[in-house]
Design a protein around this motif. Structure first.
Motif, short mmCIF file in Angstrom:
data_model
loop_
_atom_site.label_atom_id
_atom_site.label_comp_id
_atom_site.label_asym_id
_atom_site.label_seq_id
_atom_site.Cartn_x
_atom_site.Cartn_y
_atom_site.Cartn_z
N GLU A 219 -1.26 -15.29 -1.54
CA GLU A 219 -2.06 -15.88 -2.63
C GLU A 219 -1.79 -15.18 -3.96
O GLU A 219 -2.70 -14.92 -4.76
CB GLU A 219 -3.54 -15.84 -2.27
N GLY A 220 -0.52 -14.84 -4.17
CA GLY A 220 -0.13 -14.24 -5.43
C GLY A 220 -0.35 -12.75 -5.53
O GLY A 220 -0.11 -12.15 -6.59
N HIS A 221 -0.78 -12.09 -4.43
CA HIS A 221 -1.05 -10.66 -4.43
C HIS A 221 -0.08 -9.95 -3.48
O HIS A 221 0.12 -10.39 -2.35
CB HIS A 221 -2.50 -10.38 -4.02
N ILE A 222 0.49 -8.85 -3.95
CA ILE A 222 1.41 -8.07 -3.13
C ILE A 222 0.63 -7.35 -2.03
O ILE A 222 -0.45 -6.81 -2.26
CB ILE A 222 2.16 -7.02 -3.99
N VAL A 223 1.20 -7.36 -0.82
CA VAL A 223 0.58 -6.72 0.35
C VAL A 223 1.58 -5.77 0.99
O VAL A 223 2.68 -6.19 1.39
CB VAL A 223 0.10 -7.77 1.37
N HIS A 224 1.21 -4.49 1.06
CA HIS A 224 2.05 -3.49 1.72
C HIS A 224 1.53 -3.14 3.12
O HIS A 224 2.30 -2.68 3.95
CB HIS A 224 2.08 -2.19 0.90
N TRP A 225 0.24 -3.31 3.35
CA TRP A 225 -0.37 -2.94 4.63
C TRP A 225 -1.44 -3.95 5.02
O TRP A 225 -1.97 -4.69 4.18
CB TRP A 225 -0.97 -1.53 4.58
N ILE A 226 -1.77 -3.99 6.32
CA ILE A 226 -2.80 -4.90 6.84
C ILE A 226 -3.72 -4.12 7.77
O ILE A 226 -3.26 -3.38 8.65
CB ILE A 226 -2.18 -6.09 7.60
N GLU A 227 -5.01 -4.30 7.58
CA GLU A 227 -6.01 -3.69 8.46
C GLU A 227 -6.76 -4.80 9.19
O GLU A 227 -7.21 -5.78 8.58
CB GLU A 227 -7.00 -2.85 7.64
N SER A 228 -6.88 -4.67 10.51
CA SER A 228 -7.57 -5.65 11.35
C SER A 228 -8.97 -5.16 11.68
O SER A 228 -9.14 -4.07 12.22
CB SER A 228 -6.76 -5.87 12.64
N LYS A 229 -9.98 -5.99 11.38
CA LYS A 229 -11.36 -5.66 11.71
C LYS A 229 -11.97 -6.80 12.54
O LYS A 229 -12.20 -7.89 12.04
CB LYS A 229 -12.21 -5.47 10.43
N ALA A 230 -12.21 -6.50 13.83
CA ALA A 230 -12.80 -7.51 14.72
C ALA A 230 -14.31 -7.47 14.58
O ALA A 230 -15.04 -7.17 15.53
CB ALA A 230 -12.37 -7.26 16.16
N SER A 231 -14.78 -7.75 13.38
CA SER A 231 -16.21 -7.71 13.08
C SER A 231 -16.47 -8.53 11.83
O SER A 231 -15.53 -9.01 11.18
CB SER A 231 -16.67 -6.26 12.86
N PHE A 232 -17.75 -8.69 11.49
CA PHE A 232 -18.13 -9.35 10.24
C PHE A 232 -18.20 -8.30 9.14
O PHE A 232 -18.67 -7.18 9.37
CB PHE A 232 -19.49 -10.04 10.41
N GLY A 233 -17.74 -8.64 7.96
CA GLY A 233 -17.78 -7.71 6.84
C GLY A 233 -19.02 -7.94 5.98
O GLY A 233 -19.05 -8.87 5.17
N ASP A 234 -20.05 -7.11 6.17
CA ASP A 234 -21.23 -7.20 5.31
C ASP A 234 -21.16 -6.12 4.24
O ASP A 234 -20.22 -5.33 4.19
CB ASP A 234 -22.52 -7.12 6.13
N ASP A 235 -22.17 -6.08 3.37
CA ASP A 235 -22.15 -5.14 2.24
C ASP A 235 -22.00 -3.69 2.70
O ASP A 235 -21.15 -2.95 2.19
CB ASP A 235 -23.44 -5.28 1.41
N GLN A 236 -22.82 -3.29 3.65
CA GLN A 236 -22.84 -1.88 4.06
C GLN A 236 -21.56 -1.47 4.76
O GLN A 236 -20.96 -0.44 4.44
CB GLN A 236 -24.05 -1.61 4.96
N SER A 237 -21.12 -2.27 5.74
CA SER A 237 -19.92 -1.89 6.49
C SER A 237 -18.69 -1.92 5.58
O SER A 237 -17.84 -1.03 5.66
CB SER A 237 -19.72 -2.81 7.69
N HIS A 238 -18.60 -2.92 4.70
CA HIS A 238 -17.43 -3.01 3.82
C HIS A 238 -17.41 -1.84 2.83
O HIS A 238 -16.34 -1.26 2.58
CB HIS A 238 -17.44 -4.33 3.06
N ARG A 239 -18.57 -1.47 2.30
CA ARG A 239 -18.64 -0.32 1.39
C ARG A 239 -18.19 0.96 2.10
O ARG A 239 -17.44 1.77 1.53
CB ARG A 239 -20.06 -0.17 0.86
N THR A 240 -18.62 1.12 3.35
CA THR A 240 -18.21 2.30 4.13
C THR A 240 -16.70 2.29 4.36
O THR A 240 -16.03 3.32 4.20
CB THR A 240 -18.95 2.33 5.48
N TYR A 241 -16.17 1.14 4.75
CA TYR A 241 -14.72 1.04 4.99
C TYR A 241 -13.93 1.31 3.71
O TYR A 241 -12.88 1.98 3.75
CB TYR A 241 -14.36 -0.34 5.53
N LEU A 242 -14.41 0.79 2.58
CA LEU A 242 -13.72 1.03 1.31
C LEU A 242 -13.62 2.53 1.04
O LEU A 242 -12.55 3.05 0.71
CB LEU A 242 -14.48 0.36 0.16
N ASN A 243 -14.75 3.22 1.17
CA ASN A 243 -14.80 4.65 0.84
C ASN A 243 -14.05 5.52 1.83
O ASN A 243 -13.43 6.51 1.44
CB ASN A 243 -16.25 5.11 0.73
#
Length: 307
Positions: A219-243
Motif C-alpha cells: 500500500e505504498g509503504h516499504i516493509v523490511h520485517w513482518i510480525e505475526s500476532k494471533a490476537s486482537f490489537g486493542d489500545d493497551q496491547s498495541h501500546r505495549t507491543y509498540l514500546n
C-alpha cells in the motif's frame, strides 16, 4: 470454543472502530469465561468473527482478573474458599463445585483450581508445594491424590477459555500455526526471508517473526520485517507491543508490517508514515523490487529487452 486457525470468514468485521470495540467490551463485562459466553457474544455481534470476539473477551477478562486477583489471594479468603469447597464437595461429590464457586466470586476457574489445589497440597505435606509439582498436577489432574478434587480441577481447566494449562497450550499452538501460515504465504509470493530461528543463530536476541531479505512495498509503504500476532490489537496491547517490540524492530531493521490476524482497532493504524503498518490479513497487493523496477522502466526499454 477454543480454536486453532480461523481464516477470515466472509462478511465478518476484523478492523473495528474504537466505538465498535467499546460496545463489545461493554458486553464482555457481564460475562464469565464459560462455554456459554461466546455464544452470547456471537449472537449479539453476528458480523464479527468468533476468533475476534474471543480474543477481545480474553484480553478484557485478563485485565479484570489483574485488577481483582489480589483480593482472592488473601489467606483468610483462600481458607474460606477451601472450607466451602470441602463442605460442598462432601455433600455433592459429582457436582462442579469449584467451577460454580469461581463463577460466583468472579474468578477465573483455572485460577480458582490453582488456589484450592495449592491449599490442599499444603494440608497434605504441611509446607508450600513446589511450583513444578503444582503445575504438573494442573496439567494432569489424574496426578492429584484426591479423586473428587482431581475432577473439579479438570472441570475448571476445560471450562476456562482465558487461563490455565489448556489455554496456554492452545495459544502457543495458534501462534505457531499463524507463523507457519505467514511463512507459507511468503513462499507462495517467492519472497526470500529469514525467520526467528535463522536470526537467533545469527546472534540476534530480539527480532520480529520475519525479516525480508529484499524489502517490499505494501500500500505504498516499504516493509523490511513482518510480525505475526494471533490476537486482537486493542489500545493497551498495541501500546505495549509498540514500546517493547515494534519500535525496537524499527530502530534496528527499518519500517515493517504487523499482522493482527484477529483484527484491531482501526484508529491504531496511525503510524504508517513513521514506519509501522497494521493489517488484519496477509497483504494481497505486495509490490516487489523487481516489479517496481519493471513498472518504472519506459515502454521503449522494455520492448528492447523483448527483442
Amino acid at each position: 470454543m477454543l480454536h486453532t486457525i480461523d481464516m477470515k470468514p466472509t462478511n465478518t468485521l476484523m478492523r473495528l472502530s474504537r466505538a465498535e470495540h467499546k460496545e463489545i467490551v461493554r458486553w464482555t463485562e457481564k460475562l464469565r469465561p464459560t462455554r456459554q459466553c461466546m455464544k452470547i457474544l456471537k449472537d449479539r455481534f453476528p458480523s464479527h468473527s468468533q476468533s475476534t470476539l474471543l480474543s477481545i473477551f480474553s484480553l478484557e477478562y485478563q485485565k479484570r482478573i489483574k485488577r481483582t486477583f489480589s483480593r482472592h489471594h488473601v489467606p483468610d479468603v483462600i481458607e474460606s474458599y477451601y472450607q466451602r469447597y470441602l463442605s460442598e464437595a462432601k455433600a455433592q461429590p459429582t457436582a462442579p463445585v469449584l467451577l460454580e464457586l469461581a463463577n460466583e466470586v468472579d474468578l477465573s476457574p483455572a485460577l480458582m483450581a490453582r488456589i484450592i489445589l495449592d491449599r490442599f497440597l499444603q494440608g497434605q505435606d504441611g509446607g508450600m508445594p513446589s511450583k513444578s509439582v503444582l503445575n504438573s498436577m494442573l496439567k494432569e489432574p489424574s496426578l492429584i491424590p484426591d479423586q473428587i478434587l482431581a475432577n473439579n480441577v479438570y472441570q475448571c481447566t476445560i471450562n476456562d477459555c482465558c487461563y490455565g494449562p489448556l489455554v496456554d497450550c492452545i495459544k502457543h499452538a495458534i501462534g505457531h500455526e499463524h507463523e507457519v501460515l505467514l511463512r507459507e504465504k511468503l513462499k507462495e509470493k517467492n519472497l526470500s526471508f529469514l525467520d526467528e530461528n535463522h536470526l537467533r543463530t545469527m546472534g540476534y536476541d530480539k527480532t520480529p517473526d520475519i525479516i525480508l531479505e529484499v524489502p517490499v512495498a505494501v500500500e505504498g509503504h516499504i516493509v523490511h520485517w513482518i510480525e505475526s500476532k494471533a490476537s486482537f490489537g486493542d489500545d493497551q496491547s498495541h501500546r505495549t507491543y509498540l514500546n517493547e517490540q515494534f519500535w525496537s524492530y524499527w530502530n534496528r531493521f527499518g519500517p515493517g508490517l504487523v499482522i493482527y490476524w484477529y483484527g484491531f482497532i482501526g484508529e491504531l493504524d496511525c503510524q504508517r508514515d513513521r514506519g509501522i503498518l497494521l493489517k488484519d490479513c496477509f497483504p494481497t497487493d505486495i509490490v516487489t523490487l523487481c516489479h517496481a523496477t519493471q513498472q518504472d522502466r519506459s515502454p521503449e526499454s522494455q520492448n528492447k529487452d523483448k527483442e
